[in-house]
Enzyme design. Structure first.
Site, PDB file in Angstrom:
ATOM      1  N   ASP A   1       1.973  -2.537  -5.231  1.00 23.16           N
ATOM      2  CA  ASP A   1       2.082  -2.067  -3.849  1.00 23.16           C
ATOM      3  C   ASP A   1       2.675  -3.056  -2.854  1.00 23.16           C
ATOM      4  O   ASP A   1       3.461  -2.667  -2.003  1.00 23.16           O
ATOM      5  CB  ASP A   1       0.693  -1.645  -3.351  1.00 23.16           C
ATOM      6  CG  ASP A   1       0.744  -0.821  -2.075  1.00 23.16           C
ATOM      7  OD1 ASP A   1       1.659   0.014  -1.934  1.00 23.16           O
ATOM      8  OD2 ASP A   1      -0.144  -0.994  -1.237  1.00 23.16           O
TER       9      ASP A   1
ATOM     10  N   HIS B   1       6.843  -3.563   0.989  1.00 18.26           N
ATOM     11  CA  HIS B   1       5.971  -2.486   0.518  1.00 18.26           C
ATOM     12  C   HIS B   1       6.599  -1.939  -0.756  1.00 18.26           C
ATOM     13  O   HIS B   1       7.371  -0.988  -0.728  1.00 18.26           O
ATOM     14  CB  HIS B   1       5.853  -1.401   1.585  1.00 18.26           C
ATOM     15  CG  HIS B   1       4.856  -0.334   1.253  1.00 18.26           C
ATOM     16  ND1 HIS B   1       5.001   0.966   1.649  1.00 18.26           N
ATOM     17  CD2 HIS B   1       3.686  -0.391   0.575  1.00 18.26           C
ATOM     18  CE1 HIS B   1       3.962   1.675   1.222  1.00 18.26           C
ATOM     19  NE2 HIS B   1       3.160   0.872   0.570  1.00 18.26           N
TER      20      HIS B   1
ATOM     21  N   ARG C   1      -6.155   6.323   6.020  1.00 18.65           N
ATOM     22  CA  ARG C   1      -6.022   5.400   7.143  1.00 18.65           C
ATOM     23  C   ARG C   1      -5.997   6.171   8.469  1.00 18.65           C
ATOM     24  O   ARG C   1      -5.714   7.363   8.499  1.00 18.65           O
ATOM     25  CB  ARG C   1      -4.746   4.564   7.007  1.00 18.65           C
ATOM     26  CG  ARG C   1      -4.781   3.552   5.870  1.00 18.65           C
ATOM     27  CD  ARG C   1      -3.485   2.756   5.805  1.00 18.65           C
ATOM     28  NE  ARG C   1      -2.341   3.610   5.538  1.00 18.65           N
ATOM     29  CZ  ARG C   1      -1.455   3.991   6.448  1.00 18.65           C
ATOM     30  NH1 ARG C   1      -1.578   3.607   7.708  1.00 18.65           N
ATOM     31  NH2 ARG C   1      -0.430   4.758   6.114  1.00 18.65           N
TER      32      ARG C   1
ATOM     33  N   LYS D   1       5.307   4.623  -6.804  1.00 17.06           N
ATOM     34  CA  LYS D   1       5.372   3.176  -7.013  1.00 17.06           C
ATOM     35  C   LYS D   1       4.421   2.724  -8.120  1.00 17.06           C
ATOM     36  O   LYS D   1       4.795   1.963  -9.008  1.00 17.06           O
ATOM     37  CB  LYS D   1       5.015   2.421  -5.718  1.00 17.06           C
ATOM     38  CG  LYS D   1       6.008   2.530  -4.604  1.00 17.06           C
ATOM     39  CD  LYS D   1       5.789   1.493  -3.527  1.00 17.06           C
ATOM     40  CE  LYS D   1       4.360   1.244  -3.153  1.00 17.06           C
ATOM     41  NZ  LYS D   1       3.643   2.432  -2.649  1.00 17.06           N
TER      42      LYS D   1
ATOM     43  N   ARG E   1      -8.618   8.166  -4.791  1.00 16.30           N
ATOM     44  CA  ARG E   1      -7.987   6.925  -5.250  1.00 16.30           C
ATOM     45  C   ARG E   1      -8.920   6.134  -6.155  1.00 16.30           C
ATOM     46  O   ARG E   1     -10.139   6.347  -6.182  1.00 16.30           O
ATOM     47  CB  ARG E   1      -7.593   6.045  -4.059  1.00 16.30           C
ATOM     48  CG  ARG E   1      -6.368   6.546  -3.309  1.00 16.30           C
ATOM     49  CD  ARG E   1      -5.950   5.589  -2.210  1.00 16.30           C
ATOM     50  NE  ARG E   1      -4.734   6.023  -1.548  1.00 16.30           N
ATOM     51  CZ  ARG E   1      -3.518   5.663  -1.903  1.00 16.30           C
ATOM     52  NH1 ARG E   1      -3.344   4.851  -2.925  1.00 16.30           N
ATOM     53  NH2 ARG E   1      -2.466   6.105  -1.256  1.00 16.30           N
TER      54      ARG E   1
ATOM     55  N   SER F   1       3.344   5.807  -0.068  1.00 15.51           N
ATOM     56  CA  SER F   1       2.318   6.376  -0.939  1.00 15.51           C
ATOM     57  C   SER F   1       2.739   7.763  -1.421  1.00 15.51           C
ATOM     58  O   SER F   1       3.237   8.572  -0.642  1.00 15.51           O
ATOM     59  CB  SER F   1       0.988   6.481  -0.183  1.00 15.51           C
ATOM     60  OG  SER F   1       0.525   5.213   0.174  1.00 15.51           O
TER      61      SER F   1
END
Length: 526
Positions: free
Chosen positions: A252, A215, A53, A237, A316, A233
């Protein structure tokens, strides 16, 4: 689809591929976009120069009435309506005169709380990603009656050439217009911008309706007990909520309304760097046809080398949740029995597990301590200790105390147990100690979920006043008290004092608010 074409606000639209089937999307991506197929059938794509991101390029339009609710600052940066209009025009010009993929989906498995979202893009694999990550309408009636409450124009192939005069940070832009229920993306191909963009909007809408957006990942046991796993992240999780003995609700993003817990999404987005089929078999086996691998390295036969981070540490996979054999069919559960705060402590100071009081839960939730993992965001090349309010400050448009207040109310109302679990380092800080073993972390989680941890004898960890078990079935006893894992006990004390001081300094930003958020006595003491 003339009615769809006319609703897009674009000029001379070519073919509109609306909610195209996955097989055809894969064919388009391979034939037109250079995508490849792995040996297990997953689509392999590259996201270009951006493999994470771009948080510094995210903005909200500063206008009434949303500007009264948004917590402005480094996370939620303002942009004028005029700049937004310029960028919207830029995005629409890019998307005009082209064949487009229009994907209509829902965010939220709860019929009482879901939002309908339309994505417009010229990239097939991005449309595929959206179908993986959100909830696709299942009937023709749902498709025919679909009315988007929010629209995202993804014009990733264009840039903002006037970003300096616009007052932006770079040629990349991700801008949200709350009043017009619209967002625009330019300059970055990274698909996570779309996923987290919708999450940011859910974090705006739901709390204003008295519902908690979170989250976190979630799963549910055979007896119907729901558990939540909070964390940024890289804290585990996805890995820890994907459990063969418990049905996965989601990995998530979730909401908590009067009905209980519900997944925002229809899929999972897991990190695959160093993925091992023995330690994470559910995720490994989910990488098949219908999944999308991002920025991985594969040989000529499509065999992926998950250890190869030459493109990014943030490799990912996205896949629909039904790729996980044991998933909750409704993607929802009741009110949780247990809440687990996950952190990756880069200092090697925190214990593998601690039981929190209600006030400690509020303190550690607002603190949101963890370590950012390399590659998750631009500019992060190695783990960095950070505090992120509510374990997701980057996605919170409102003041963090809004979410904390809702969490506290729900903990009290539903009598929820809360625990802190460190998936980070033990025996020393990052670079000296070692990462907590998945075996020990799994055993801690299992003890929480089956309730056996409550039968343990507890002791208090100095500096942090955390209640930690002296023994726990399946966990190496020497790691339960982190001080015992350090050869140099004085060095541990020094590092613990340093981290405690960081907590204390960080929490000062909440002390100017109402007294109900003064939980300093529940935090570390020096």
């Amino acid at each position: 689809m003339p009615e769809i074409k006319n609703s897009l606000g674009l000029e001379n639209v070519g073919k509109v591929y609306r909610n195209l089937d996955v097989d055809t999307l894969i064919t388009h991506a391979v034939n037109n976009e250079g995508a490849k197929v792995s040996s297990t059938g997953a689509l392999m794509i590259d996201t270009g120069i951006f493999t994470g991101r771009s948080p510094k390029d995210k903005f909200f339009v500063n206008q009434d009435p949303s500007n009264k609710y948004i917590s402005w600052g480094e996370i939620n940066q303002p942009v004028t309506k005029d700049v937004y209009e310029d960028l919207l025009d830029n995005s629409k010009k890019q998307l005009s005169n082209k064949d487009l993929y229009v994907t209509d989906v829902y965010c939220g498995a709860s019929l009482d709380s879901r939002k309908s979202v339309r994505f417009i893009t010229e990239v097939a694999w991005q449309a595929h990603f959206i179908q993986n990550m959100f909830i696709v309408p299942q009937t023709q009636e749902e498709i025919d009656n679909f009315k988007p409450e929010f629209t995202i124009y993804n014009s990733c192939k264009t840039i903002d050439k006037s970003y300096v005069s616009h007052g932006l940070h770079s040629e990349v832009y991700v801008v949200f217009n709350v009043e017009e229920n619209c967002a625009i993306i330019g300059g970055t191909w990274y698909a996570g911008e779309m996923k987290k963009g919708v999450f940011s909007m859910m974090n705006y809408w739901l709390p204003l309706e008295g519902k908690l957006s979170m989250h976190c990942s979630a799963n549910i046991g055979k007896d119907g007990d729901t558990a939540l796993f909070f964390g940024l992240s890289g804290t585990g999780k996805t890995t820890l909520s994907t459990d063969p003995n418990r049905a996965l609700i989601g990995d998530d993003e979730h909401g908590w309304d009067d009905n209980g817990i519900f997944n925002f999404e229809g899929g999972c987005y897991a990190k695959v760097i160093n993925l091992d089929k023995d330690s994470e078999p559910e995720i490994y086996n989910a990488i098949k046809k219908g999944a999308i691998l991002e920025n991985v390295i594969a040989d000529e036969n499509g065999v992926v080398d998950y250890k190869d981070s030459s493109k990014t540490e943030n490799t990912r996979v996205s896949y629909p949740i039904d790729h996980i054999e044991n998933h909750a069919k409704t993607m929802s559960g009741g009110h949780p029995s247990n809440i687990i705060f996950l952190c990756a402590d880069a200092f090697g100071v925190l214990p593998p597990v601690a039981k929190l009081t209600r006030d400690q839960a509020m303190y550690y939730f607002l603190s949101g301590y963890t370590a950012k993992v390399a590659g998750t965001e631009r500019g992060i090349t190695e783990p960095v200790a950070t505090f992120s309010s509510c374990f997701g400050e980057a996605f919170l448009p409102l003041n963090p105390t809004v979410y904390a207040e809702l969490l506290g109310e729900k903990i009290d109302k539903h009598n929820v147990n809360v625990f802190l679990v460190n998936t980070g380092w033990t025996g020393g800080p990052y670079g000296v100690g070692s990462r907590m073993s998945i075996k020990n972390t799994r055993a801690c989680i299992n003890a929480i979920l089956d309730g056996s941890i409550n039968n343990s004898d507890f002791e208090v960890l100095p500096y942090f006043n955390l209640s930690i078990p002296k023994t726990l079935d399946g966990v190496d006893t020497e790691v339960l008290n982190p001080r015992n894992t350090w050869e140099d006990k004085e060095a541990y004390d020094e590092m613990a004092t340093k981290l405690a001081g960081m907590y204390i300094e960080n929490f000062k930003k909440y002390l100017t608010l109402e007294s109900e958020f003064d939980f300093t006595t529940a935090g570390p003491q020096i």
